[in-house]
Design a protein around this motif. Structure first.
Motif: not given
Length: 580
Positions: A146, A148, A150, A152, A156-157, A160, A182, A185, A190, A193, A554
Motif C-alpha cells: 500500500r 496509504d 485509507q 487521516e 502516516e509519513e 511510509f 488515495s 490526493k 501529490d 504518491i 475513501h
C-alpha cells in the motif's frame, strides 16, 4: 517484469528430469484426467505426473517407474487449476491462516492479500518475516504494498518511509502496488504518491486502483498515471468502460456488494464477447459470507449466467495469474507449474471433491486432510492488546454540534445534534447514541453522536476498527465504561454490555484486531453479534463493516479519524481530536 527467486534448487530440478525420463518415480499420477488447458482454451484428456510440489509431465504417457507412486484414476473427473482470490483483506476478524485453511476446503488455495494490518500493528522487520513464514504454509500467499492507510492520521509519513516502501516492493511475495484509495490526493498533485507509482511500474509490478463512482475522465487520468486494474465497478457499463481503457476489471461478489450476477448480466447486455481481462473478487467479505466457500461460489454464479465454462474457470485462475505475471507458477495445469489443482465431479460443479496445493492434499475424496499449518503469531509480536489506560466519565463529555448519521452500513453523513448532550443516559425512543474514538495508547479522543446505529445498545466497545483505535458506542455512559473495561481485560476485541452484564464478547487475540480462532468459530461470533445488535435496532446488513469503515476516508461523506471528524469531500478536519 518483477525479479523472482526461482522456486526449485538445482538438485530438485535434476530429480524432476529424472522423473520425466523414467529414471525415478513420480509422487502422484492423476491418470485418465480431463483437464483445463488454459492456453488452448480446451478440455484435454491426459495423464498428469507430479513430483513433490511440481507438475513434471502432462500428456498421453504413464510412467514406467511407479514405486511408492500414488496412482489415482480420474476417468470421470475434471481437473482445473486451484482458485485464486486476487483481492483479499485477510484480517477481517479472521487472519490469513484461518481464512486460507477454511476456503481451501472448497478450492481457493491462493490469496493475494492487503498488507494494511501489518502497517498498523507490526514492527517493520517482523512484518516482512511474516511474509516469508506464510510462504511455508501449504497455501499460496501473495501481497500488496500500500501507499496509504485509507484514513487521516498524524503519523502516516513515519510508516511510509522511502526505505520501508522500497523493502516491501522488493519482496518476492509482493506483486501489487495499492489498492490506491488515495487517488484524489494524486490527482490534486501529490508527487510523493506519483513517484512510488512510477517506481512500482519500473519494477514491473501491477498497480490496483480503487475508483468507485469515478467519472470516465478520472478513470482515464488514472490510467495515464499507471493504474492497471480496478475492482470498484458498480454496473456493467463501468466494467466495459474500464476494459475499453485497457484496465483489467474485477467483478465483485462480497458481503457488502454481492453484485456478480448483476454485473455479468449487464456486461452481456452491453455485448461483451471476451472475458480474458476480467476476474472475480470477494473483496474481503465478512466471515459468514464464506460459509459455502469463496471463489467456487463465483464460478457457480458465472456458469448460471451462461458464461462459457472455460471463461468461468479462467476468471478464477488463468486470467489472474496472467495479469499478475505468475502464470509460470500457478493458475495453469502444465509442466513446470506448482501442483495446485482442484478435482471436480463435472465441469458444471465447481465445488471440488479433492483439492491439492503445493503437491499436498488439502481435501481428498471429500475428506479434509491433516496438514502442517501451525502459525505462532506471538513470535511476530502479535499478542492480545495491552491497553494501559482506563476510560473515565471525563472522557465521555459531549459538546459537539455535529454528529454522524448512517445512510447505510458504511456511508456516513453529517447531521445537526439537537438532543441534550450533557445527559449520562440517552432515551431509547430514538436511534442516536454517544460515539467516541479514543487513541489505542490513550493519548487523544474525539466525541460526537452517531445516528442510525441502534436504539437499545447501552454499552459497546471495539478495538476492531480501521485504525486499530478504540470505538465506544452506547446510550449509557456507565455501560460504555463497563464495556471498555471488559474489552481491556480480554486483550482487545468486541464487547456489548447491558444492565450491568456482559451480553456479548469476542476476543481478538492479534493486537485486538483479528482472531486466532478457526473461521467456523469466528462465523458463529459474527452471526451472534449481528442478531444481538439487530434486536437492539441495528437495521443494516453488517455491523462489522460499520466498525471497519467509521474511519475510512475513501468513502463519503464524513469520518471519525485520528485527526478528528473529517470531511471527505472537502478534505478538511471539521473538528480536531483533543488530548486526554
Amino acid at each position: 517484469m518483477p525479479e523472482k527467486n526461482f522456486q526449485w534448487r538445482i538438485s530438485q530440478l535434476r530429480k524432476h528430469i529424472d522423473v520425466l525420463t523414467n529414471n525415478n518415480a513420480p509422487t502422484i499420477v492423476l491418470k485418465n484426467a480431463t483437464y483445463l488447458n488454459s492456453y488452448l482454451r480446451q478440455w484435454v484428456k491426459a495423464n498428469i505426473w507430479i513430483y513433490g510440489d511440481r507438475i513434471v509431465y502432462v500428456g498421453d504417457n504413464l510412467p514406467e517407474k511407479t514405486t511408492n507412486t500414488e496412482m489415482i484414476d480420474c476417468v470421470n473427473k475434471v481437473i482445473v487449476p486451484g482458485y485464486i482470490e486476487p483481492h483479499a483483506h485477510p484480517f477481517n476478524l479472521y487472519n490469513p491462516h484461518t481464512l486460507a485453511k477454511y476456503v481451501s476446503q472448497t478450492g481457493t488455495t491462493t490469496l493475494i492479500c492487503d498488507n494494511l494490518f501489518f502497517l498498523l500493528h507490526c514492527e517493520k522487520k517482523k512484518a516482512l518475516s511474516i511474509l516469508d513464514d506464510m510462504d511455508k504454509l501449504p497455501f499460496h500467499f501473495y501481497w500488496w504494498a500500500r501507499f496509504d492507510l485509507q484514513t487521516e492520521v498524524h503519523w502516516e509519513e513515519k510508516i511510509f518511509s522511502h526505505e520501508f516502501l522500497d523493502k516491501w516492493l522488493e519482496h518476492k511475495s509482493v506483486i501489487q502496488g495499492g489498492e490506491l484509495t488515495s487517488w484524489p490526493k494524486l490527482l490534486d498533485g501529490d508527487d510523493w504518491i506519483l513517484y512510488w507509482l512510477q517506481e512500482t511500474k519500473r519494477r514491473g509490478i501491477r498497480i490496483e486502483g480503487h475508483l468507485p463512482g469515478a467519472s470516465e475522465n478520472t478513470i482515464m487520468k488514472m490510467k495515464l498515471l499507471g493504474v492497471d486494474s480496478d475492482h470498484e465497478s458498480m454496473t456493467g457499463k463501468d466494467v466495459i468502460n474500464r476494459l475499453k481503457m485497457g484496465y483489467t476489471a474485477a467483478v465483485r461478489h462480497s458481503s457488502i456488494r454481492p453484485d456478480l450476477e448483476k454485473l455479468l448480466k449487464e456486461v452481456q447486455d452491453e455485448g461483451l464477447t471476451s472475458y480474458d481481462h476480467m476476474y472475480y473478487t470477494t473483496d474481503g467479505a465478512t466471515p459468514t459470507f464464506y460459509e459455502k466457500g469463496m471463489i467456487n461460489r463465483c464460478i457457480k454464479i458465472a456458469l448460471e449466467c451462461n458464461v462459457p465454462a472455460i471463461d468461468a474457470y479462467n476468471m478464477a485462475t488463468f486470467n489472474i495469474a496472467k495479469y499478475y505475471q505468475i502464470e509460470d507458477t500457478i493458475g495453469v495445469i502444465a509442466p513446470g507449474r506448482m501442483a495446485t489443482l482442484n478435482i471436480l465431479d463435472g465441469i458444471d460443479q465447481p465445488n471440488p471433491v479433492s483439492v491439492m496445493s503445493k503437491g499436498s492434499w488439502i481435501v481428498k475424496d471429500g475428506h479434509p486432510q491433516e496438514v502442517k499449518d501451525h502459525v505462532d503469531w506471538s513470535k511476530y509480536g502479535l499478542q492480545p492488546a495491552r491497553l494501559n489506560w482506563d476510560l473515565t466519565i471525563d472522557d465521555l463529555q459531549f459538546s459537539m454540534p455535529l454528529g454522524m448519521k448512517m445512510r447505510n452500513a458504511v456511508i456516513m453523513e453529517p447531521y445537526s445534534i439537537k438532543i441534550d448532550s450533557t445527559a449520562n443516559e440517552l432515551s431509547q425512543d430514538h436511534d442516536e447514541s454517544f460515539l467516541v474514538l479514543i487513541d489505542r495508547n490513550g493519548e487523544w479522543r474525539i466525541n460526537t453522536f452517531l445516528k442510525g446505529f441502534a436504539q437499545h445498545v447501552q454499552g459497546f466497545a471495539s478495538s476492531y476498527s480501521a485504525t486499530g483505535d478504540i470505538l465506544i458506542i452506547g446510550k449509557n455512559k456507565t455501560e460504555m465504561i463497563a464495556a471498555y473495561k471488559r474489552m481491556k481485560e480480554i486483550g482487545g476485541g468486541i464487547v456489548l454490555t447491558e444492565n450491568g452484564k456482559v451480553l456479548f464478547e469476542m476476543p481478538l487475540q492479534l493486537d485486538g484486531s483479528a482472531s486466532t480462532s478457526d473461521l467456523e468459530e469466528v462465523m458463529y461470533c459474527q452471526q451472534n453479534l449481528y442478531l444481538i445488535l439487530k434486536e437492539r435496532g441495528y437495521h443494516f446488513d453488517d455491523p462489522i463493516y460499520s466498525l471497519s469503515f467509521f474511519s475510512a476516508t475513501h468513502l463519503p461523506y464524513i469520518r471519525l479519524t485520528p485527526r478528528g471528524i473529517f470531511d471527505v469531500m472537502k478534505k478538511t478536519v471539521l473538528f480536531p481530536t483533543i488530548m486526554r
